[in-house]
Write a protein that holds these residues in place. Structure first.
Motif, mmCIF file in Angstrom:
data_model
loop_
_atom_site.group_PDB
_atom_site.id
_atom_site.type_symbol
_atom_site.label_atom_id
_atom_site.label_comp_id
_atom_site.label_asym_id
_atom_site.label_seq_id
_atom_site.Cartn_x
_atom_site.Cartn_y
_atom_site.Cartn_z
ATOM 1 N N TRP A 139 0.839 -1.189 0.000
ATOM 2 C CA TRP A 139 0.000 0.000 0.000
ATOM 3 C C TRP A 139 0.882 1.250 0.000
ATOM 4 O O TRP A 139 0.980 1.959 -0.980
ATOM 5 C CB TRP A 139 -0.934 -0.020 1.228
ATOM 6 N N ASN A 165 1.671 -1.586 4.854
ATOM 7 C CA ASN A 165 1.164 -2.479 3.822
ATOM 8 C C ASN A 165 -0.073 -3.184 4.322
ATOM 9 O O ASN A 165 -0.315 -3.257 5.516
ATOM 10 C CB ASN A 165 2.208 -3.530 3.450
ATOM 11 N N PHE A 166 -0.825 -3.717 3.384
ATOM 12 C CA PHE A 166 -1.922 -4.584 3.770
ATOM 13 C C PHE A 166 -1.334 -5.968 4.025
ATOM 14 O O PHE A 166 -1.317 -6.815 3.154
ATOM 15 C CB PHE A 166 -2.965 -4.670 2.655
ATOM 16 N N THR A 215 -1.905 -0.335 9.727
ATOM 17 C CA THR A 215 -3.206 -0.665 9.122
ATOM 18 C C THR A 215 -4.173 -1.087 10.215
ATOM 19 O O THR A 215 -5.355 -0.766 10.142
ATOM 20 C CB THR A 215 -3.098 -1.796 8.073
#
Lengths: 136, 768, 117
Positions: free
Chosen positions: B60, B67-68, B129
């Motif tokens: 991401w 990041n995912f 996240t």
């Protein structure tokens, strides 16, 4: 203020002052002077005339609304600014004619720019003063 | 996997477009999404049961390490199943509960959004996240709680919930960033390997505090518990979904998730035991005094959350195992009770427990579900709750020196909880049916089947614990403990102290149920303590905060121009004065000064007099004239000191300004003496001080050496590059031509402004 | 001379600020003008003042001689003077207009009546 002497004097003063203003404008590149001062002097010339003879007379001499001088001046300055782009130079690069013109001397884009400034200053000042004296 | 997490958002995004079409009976079709997701996540059970974990990565913001990253292990799996499973039932239930509601599509949108956020929260491996999904749950729950947005109470409580959880969220973010800073990694999996480093880091206490704040606000722990009862203004499906099974458990999830990272430390354990213990007792006692069904459930939920925090705080293998089981137990029976409450509310129009009884006669299936849930809640064998409670006692009994205190607390809590459960689950259904309810009928099966399923599961898991033992509970405990535990759930442990405690609990609870009849009087007694409750205190703080803000704003932003100017100038003066008198020794180099000639001195003297005149004269005309003189004097100064261009310009402008003033002033009123002597003196002092400081500053600057690099460049190149000899003019029209261009544009704008101000008539002027 | 100029600049600033703090709109604008003048002089002085050496290149030479008045502050001030004229004109007209509408040049009253405009 509308005395005979002032009236008579002002009608001679107007062309003289205008001439002086243009002189100041043109010599600006070499000696004190330039578009700003020239424009202000020209504006003062008209203001004096209007004080002596009334605003309608002065407007009669100019024939058009002084506000129109602003776009003309802006356009002239803009053209002088972007002209070098067409000859391959950068924005606002000075362009000069090869030979000096009599009386004025060297003529270049800077001069046109200055004339643009002159016209804008005259236009702005007269618009302001005329608008005010008309509405009061 | 990414799709499964984001599908809810996609659905929510589509709903405004297609929502109108599906408003009727088709709305039940939307339940397909959570059902599909539920099945999808069920498919992971065999793998997870074998000790596998799944990892998915989608980039991401790789630059920031965000990041995912999705990580699926036992703990996540349990939560995803709860979210999608209970979600499916809630979706189905809602289609009937809110049938024909104007904003049904909107409601589903929020629900789907919430479901996705929760999924993202429990699946994220990246802690940033995780935080984003965490906040998304707060935001979507804000919409859900405030769904009845025409009710003020509803709006208020949703704001309160958002305020508290959002407030905690900020702490969480800070904690997460600190964790990332300390370890250099934002991945939970990687953090687990660095426990030593984190424990010994000086920031450890701070991180702990921040993470706790996040978890406690979200999971409604004392003293942040009060938003949860308020949030009961939400439609019942929301309460079921958010406040029993999912959102409030997010804090528990967080604590469980970070147990391997931050846990097993004295601070961690003590804090959690104390906060959890206080919360569970406080809320359990509160629950006893409520009359509103949802209020009872809210407080018993808080209490149950307290139990969970308490168990995680104990931190022993037994305790964590108990926590894993209790998460599921509680979700099952509490969701059931909420759904049942919704049905009662929907059918009878009241939630006052003292008025409800005998409903079994008109809605038997609902009653069965409720009674089963109450049994599970009470921990009466053979329910799943019995198992859960046994494990809790097991955990407290084996906790060293404090075992007795902790056990007593747990028993007391459980007695109250049992009472609350009976009040909510059994009381409305047994006894004599009041006459006014005789005409009631059974609601749509869509409404009573979901609670029956949940209640049924509560019993099935109790009787046959092996169904979920190794496939589900074991991986959860493994994830929390970060090792593989060895145990087996069983209903019957033989005769032991634990069994005795269970009996005491059940007996005590039943006794309480028969002695204590819910009534207004009891509630009134309980509300007497309201002014010292954390909610009132925090609300009072908020009010003080508000009024302080208002006061400060009133002082600073009072709308009087001169006070702004005074504030700015005072600040500037203090700053300047500090700087000038602190670090600089003033001196005047008389040798370098230019000499004073007579005519210059005269000009300056005239100027000084004119300034005084301008300020003190009563006549505006004198002021303008004096101002003109100042201008001309400046013009002379320019002339003396080698600035002919300036002199000319100043002269013309000054003339024009005076003309302007004279033209306009005739139409303005005389000066009024508007200010009193006091303010004049004050302003005068300030002005003099500021003027003096400017003078000092100027002197100081004059002592500094002058950098003339730019001037030198222009001086050298004016003729060679620009073919002009008046350097000032060359700068204006050539070197800095673009600036001049802009300047004349500004001038034109000013002229147009003047023209339009005078020529265009305002409406109010035309009346004259 | 510099010392005297420094004092005059301080005076101009003080007078300008004092006028700006008054409640009358006309005084506010006079204050602005005084402040502008003070600032122009300040810039001029900080470029160092030189007598009788305008920044104009002799007919005979191509570059400026050794000592000359600094052209950069001059160009700055020239621009500032002209712009301030535009500003003043606009401000003066604004007062006039405001006075016509609200019948007062008291800033405080304008503050109170702006809902009626």
């Amino acid at each position: 203020m509308k005395t005979i002497i002032f009236k008579t004097a002002s009608s001679y003063l107007l062309p003289l002052l205008l001439l002086f203003a243009i002189f100041i404008l043109l010599r600006g590149h070499y000696l004190p002077g330039g578009g700003f001062v020239g424009g202000l002097i020209a504006a003062i010339a008209f203001v004096i005339h209007s004080f002596a003879n009334g605003i309608e007379k002065t407007r009669g001499i100019i024939k058009f609304h002084p506000g129109f001088l602003m776009p003309i001046g802006l356009a002239l300055a803009l053209i002088a600014a972007i002209a070098p782009l067409f000859t391959g130079g950068a924005l606002m690069t000075g362009l000069w004619f090869e030979n000096p013109v009599p009386v004025i001397g060297m003529v270049g884009s800077a001069l046109f720019f200055d004339i643009g400034v002159f016209l804008v200053v005259v236009g702005v000042t007269l618009t302001i003063i005329f608008t005010i004296s008309e509405t009061i | 996997m990414l799709l499964s997490v984001l599908s809810g958002f996609l659905l929510a995004a589509c709903l405004p477009v297609i929502g109108k079409q599906i408003k009727g009976n088709l709305s039940i079709l939307l339940s397909a999404l959570p059902v599909i997701l539920f099945i999808y996540f069920l498919s992971f059970i065999p793998g997870v049961a074998n000790g596998e974990t799944y990892h998915f990565t989608y980039n991401w913001v790789p630059q920031l390490g965000i990041n995912f990253d999705f990580h699926l292990d036992g703990l996540s799996l349990l939560f995803t199943l709860l979210i999608t499973g209970i979600g499916s039932l809630v979706f189905i239930y809602t289609s009937s509960y809110l049938k024909g509601h104007v904003y049904l599509d909107r409601f589903y949108g929020y629900l789907a959004m919430f479901m996705s956020s929760m999924l993202g929260l429990v699946l994220s491996d990246n802690i940033i996240t995780l935080f984003i999904f965490w906040e998304l749950t707060s935001i979507s729950s804000f919409f859900l709680i405030g769904f009845n947005n025409d009710s003020e109470a509803s709006r208020k409580s949703s704001l309160l919930a958002l305020g508290i959880t959002g407030f905690g969220g900020l702490f969480l973010l800070a904690g997460m960033i600190l964790l990332g800073y300390v370890t250099g990694s934002y991945s939970i999996v990687e953090l687990m390997g660095q426990t030593e480093l984190i424990h010994n880091h000086p920031y450890f206490v701070l991180i702990l505090f921040l993470v706790f704040m996040g978890a406690f606000t979200k999971s409604a722990q004392f003293p942040f518990h009060f938003w949860l009862p308020g949030a009961m203004k939400a439609p019942t499906p929301v309460s079921t979904y958010l406040h029993s099974a999912t959102m409030v458990k997010a804090g528990i999830y967080l604590l469980a998730r970070f147990t391997p990272v931050l846990g097993n430390h004295e601070y961690w354990n003590t804090t959690l035991i104390i906060i959890g213990g206080v919360t569970m007792l406080y809320a359990a006692i509160h629950a006893v005094f409520r009359l509103d069904l949802k209020g009872i459930l809210a407080y018993s939920t808080i209490s149950a959350l307290g139990v969970l925090v308490f168990l995680i705080g104990l931190g022993t293998d037994d305790a964590l195992l108990a926590a894993s089981v209790f998460i599921l137990v509680h979700a099952l029976y509490k969701a059931t009770l909420f759904l049942v409450t919704g049905i009662i509310d929907h059918e009878t129009g009241t939630r006052d427990v003292s008025q409800l009884s005998g409903l079994n006669k008109v809605m038997l299936p609902v009653g069965i579900a409720a009674i089963l849930a109450a049994i599970s809640n009470a921990g009466i064998p053979p329910s799943f709750g019995f198992l859960g409670k046994d494990l809790i006692y097991e955990a407290t009994l084996h906790y060293g020196d404090w075992a007795i205190v902790l056990t007593v607390a747990a028993v007391l809590t459980n007695i109250c909880l049992l009472f609350a459960g009976f009040l909510a689950g059994i009381k409305p259904f047994i006894g004599k049916l009041p006459q006014k309810y005789e005409k009631l009928h059974l609601p749509s099966p869509l409404m009573y089947i979901p609670p029956m399923i949940l209640a049924g599961l509560g019993i099935v898991f109790g009787v046959l614990p092996m169904i979920i033992d190794s496939p589900l509970i074991k991986p959860v405990a493994a994830a929390i403990l970060n090792t593989s535990p060895d145990f087996h759930l069983a209903l019957w442990h033989g005769w032991s102290v634990v069994l005795l405690l269970s009996t005491i609990t059940i007996g005590g609870g039943l006794g309480l149920y028969f002695i204590l009849k819910p009534s207004e009087g009891l509630l009134a007694k309980a509300t007497r303590f309201e002014p010292i409750s954390p909610m009132s205190i925090i609300l009072r703080c908020t009010r003080i905060f508000e009024s302080t803000a208002k006061g400060v704003t009133y002082v600073l932003q009072n709308g009087y121009l001169r006070y702004y100017v005074i504030a700015i100038l005072t600040f500037l003066s203090v700053l300047l004065a500090y700087k000038i008198f602190k670090g600089i020794d003033l001196y005047v180099n008389f040798g370098k000064l230019t000499e004073i000639t007579l005519y210059e001195a005269i000009v300056l003297a005239i100027m000084a007099v004119s300034i005084v005149f301008t300020v003190f004269t009563r006549s505006r005309l004198v002021a303008v004239a004096a101002m003109g003189i100042i201008g001309y004097s400046i013009c002379l100064i320019f002339l003396f000191y080698s600035a002919p261009d300036l002199a000319m310009t100043q002269f013309s402008i000054d003339t024009l300004t005076v003309i302007l003033f004279v033209l306009v002033l005739y139409n303005l009123p005389k000066y009024l003496k508007l200010s009193d002597t006091g303010s004049r003196v004050r302003d005068g002092m300030l002005a003099l001080i500021f003027g003096g400081l400017i003078s000092l500053l100027t002197l100081e600057v004059l002592n500094e050496p002058l950098e003339r690099e730019i001037s030198a460049y222009y001086a050298e190149n004016a003729y060679t590059l620009a073919k002009g000899k008046n350097v000032v003019n060359v700068i204006l029209v050539d070197f800095r031509g673009a600036d001049t261009m802009v300047e004349i544009i500004v001038l034109s704008i000013a002229a147009i402004g003047v023209f339009s101000l005078l020529k265009l008539r305002l409406k109010s002027i035309e009346k004259e | 001379m510099e010392l005297l100029l420094v004092i005059i600049i301080g005076l101009l600033y003080a007078a300008g600020i004092y006028m700006m703090l008054r409640r009358s709109l006309v005084k506010l604008i006079i204050g602005l003008i005084l402040l502008g003048n003070g600032a122009n002089l300040l810039i001029f002085l900080l470029g160092r003042i030189v007598k009788g050496k305008p920044p104009i290149i002799d007919d005979a030479s191509y570059v400026l001689a050794e000592i000359y008045a600094d052209p950069v502050p001059q160009a700055l001030i020239l621009t500032a003077i002209v712009i301030s004229f535009g500003l003043q004109a606009f401000a003066i007209i604004l007062i006039k207009r405001a006075y016509k509408v609200v019948k007062t040049d008291d800033l405080d009253e304008m503050n109170a009546t702006d809902e009626d405009l």
